[in-house]
Design an enzyme around this catalytic site. Structure first.
Site, PDB file in Angstrom:
ATOM      1  N   SER A 102     -10.706  13.535 -40.128  1.00  0.00           N
ATOM      2  CA  SER A 102     -10.081  13.920 -41.396  1.00  0.00           C
ATOM      3  C   SER A 102     -10.773  15.123 -42.025  1.00  0.00           C
ATOM      4  O   SER A 102     -11.932  15.411 -41.755  1.00  0.00           O
ATOM      5  CB  SER A 102     -10.128  12.746 -42.364  1.00  0.00           C
ATOM      6  OG  SER A 102      -9.652  11.584 -41.747  1.00  0.00           O
TER       7      SER A 102
HETATM    8  N1  SAH Z   1     -12.084   8.393 -39.828  1.00  0.00           N
HETATM    9  C1  SAH Z   1     -11.756   8.967 -38.555  1.00  0.00           C
HETATM   10  C2  SAH Z   1     -10.319   9.410 -38.593  1.00  0.00           C
HETATM   11  C3  SAH Z   1      -9.597   8.919 -37.421  1.00  0.00           C
HETATM   12  S1  SAH Z   1      -7.867   9.216 -37.418  1.00  0.00           S
HETATM   13  C4  SAH Z   1     -12.698  10.118 -38.228  1.00  0.00           C
HETATM   14  O1  SAH Z   1     -13.462  10.502 -39.092  1.00  0.00           O
HETATM   15  O2  SAH Z   1     -12.693  10.603 -37.110  1.00  0.00           O
HETATM   16  C5  SAH Z   1      -7.245   7.574 -37.508  1.00  0.00           C
HETATM   17  C6  SAH Z   1      -7.699   6.619 -36.444  1.00  0.00           C
HETATM   18  O3  SAH Z   1      -7.026   5.383 -36.667  1.00  0.00           O
HETATM   19  C7  SAH Z   1      -7.354   7.043 -35.019  1.00  0.00           C
HETATM   20  O4  SAH Z   1      -8.512   7.058 -34.249  1.00  0.00           O
HETATM   21  C8  SAH Z   1      -6.375   5.963 -34.538  1.00  0.00           C
HETATM   22  O5  SAH Z   1      -6.503   5.648 -33.164  1.00  0.00           O
HETATM   23  C9  SAH Z   1      -6.777   4.789 -35.404  1.00  0.00           C
HETATM   24  N2  SAH Z   1      -5.760   3.763 -35.561  1.00  0.00           N
HETATM   25  C10 SAH Z   1      -4.407   3.907 -35.688  1.00  0.00           C
HETATM   26  N3  SAH Z   1      -3.829   2.702 -35.823  1.00  0.00           N
HETATM   27  C11 SAH Z   1      -4.823   1.777 -35.788  1.00  0.00           C
HETATM   28  C12 SAH Z   1      -4.852   0.347 -35.870  1.00  0.00           C
HETATM   29  N4  SAH Z   1      -3.754  -0.382 -36.037  1.00  0.00           N
HETATM   30  N5  SAH Z   1      -6.058  -0.267 -35.768  1.00  0.00           N
HETATM   31  C13 SAH Z   1      -7.196   0.443 -35.613  1.00  0.00           C
HETATM   32  N6  SAH Z   1      -7.227   1.799 -35.530  1.00  0.00           N
HETATM   33  C14 SAH Z   1      -6.064   2.456 -35.609  1.00  0.00           C
END
Ligand code: SAH
Length: 204
Positions: A52
């Site tokens: 993000s």
């Molecule tokens: N905070 C993270 C942002 C990741 S983007 C960072 O700093 O890198 C959002 C993440 O949520 C992705 O990795 C995606 O795979 C995950 N995601 C999506 N749906 C999900 C679910 N139902 N349970 C767990 N993770 C999920």
């Protein structure tokens, strides 16, 4: 990054600003994007997912008003960048990611950089992590059409959750407090996250 993108845009929590100064964002992204690591936008981290934008991360952390004794649940570990920030701000961090490869890579980065008060699980985060509930705070890093009820159920009384709510192209960040067992919802700023994908996890 901290001065121009965060402090000058209104992030005031000194513990959040300090944590954002300490965590090396470039360590959580592919080397080919290192030149952009501290810029004002999201970046790809593989599997079609993104790390993000620093400002929205800082805003979410500030809204959660975290205490150093808090036990916190994160949904969507992704690169592990927000997990590392939470590790500096709280006592224990429990993070759920549905992509096994992203979870493994985040875990190895966090270990290499000595963030120790963190547990990661590969699962559908919309179900939370009942074993370690209740949590003082929950941070959801993926967008959902409605706040998942299982997550609200795993909040402590007086606990806080930030979650991007809305359709896939644009959402509103919501701060939800549990007061007398009921949700008190505050609509915050607009944001854009990748979707929270419910159901079976991707274990490839
Ligand atoms: N905070 C993270 C942002 C990741 S983007 C960072 O700093 O890198 C959002 C993440 O949520 C992705 O990795 C995606 O795979 C995950 N995601 C999506 N749906 C999900 C679910 N139902 N349970 C767990 N993770 C999920």
């Amino acid at each position: 990054m901290v001065r121009t993108q965060l402090a000058e845009r209104g992030i005031r929590d000194l513990r959040v600003l300090d944590a954002m100064r300490k965590v090396p964002r470039h360590e959580f992204i592919p080397e080919s994007f290192w030149h952009d690591a501290y810029e004002d936008h999201p970046l790809p981290i593989g599997e079609g997912q993104t790390i993000s934008q620093p400002y929205i991360v800082a805003a979410m952390l500030e809204y959660l008003a975290l205490q150093s004794t808090d036990h916190v649940l994160e949904i969507g570990t992704g690169s592990g960048y927000v997990t590392a920030l939470l590790s500096l701000l709280c006592a224990e961090v429990y993070s759920v990611e549905r992509h096994a490869q992203l979870a493994a890579s985040a875990e190895s980065t966090l270990q290499r950089l000595h963030y120790r008060n963190v547990k990661i699980r590969v699962a559908d985060g919309s179900q939370g992590w009942p074993k370690y509930a209740p949590f003082h705070a929950i941070l959801v890093s993926a967008a959902t059409p409605e706040m998942p009820p299982a997550l609200f159920a795993q909040l402590h009384e007086g606990g806080r959750m930030v979650v991007p709510v809305g359709p896939s192209f644009s959402q509103q960040l919501q701060l939800i407090r549990k007061l007398a067992g009921k949700p008190e919802v505050n609509i915050l700023e607009g944001c854009r996250f990748v979707p929270l994908v419910e159901g079976a996890v991707d274990s490839e």
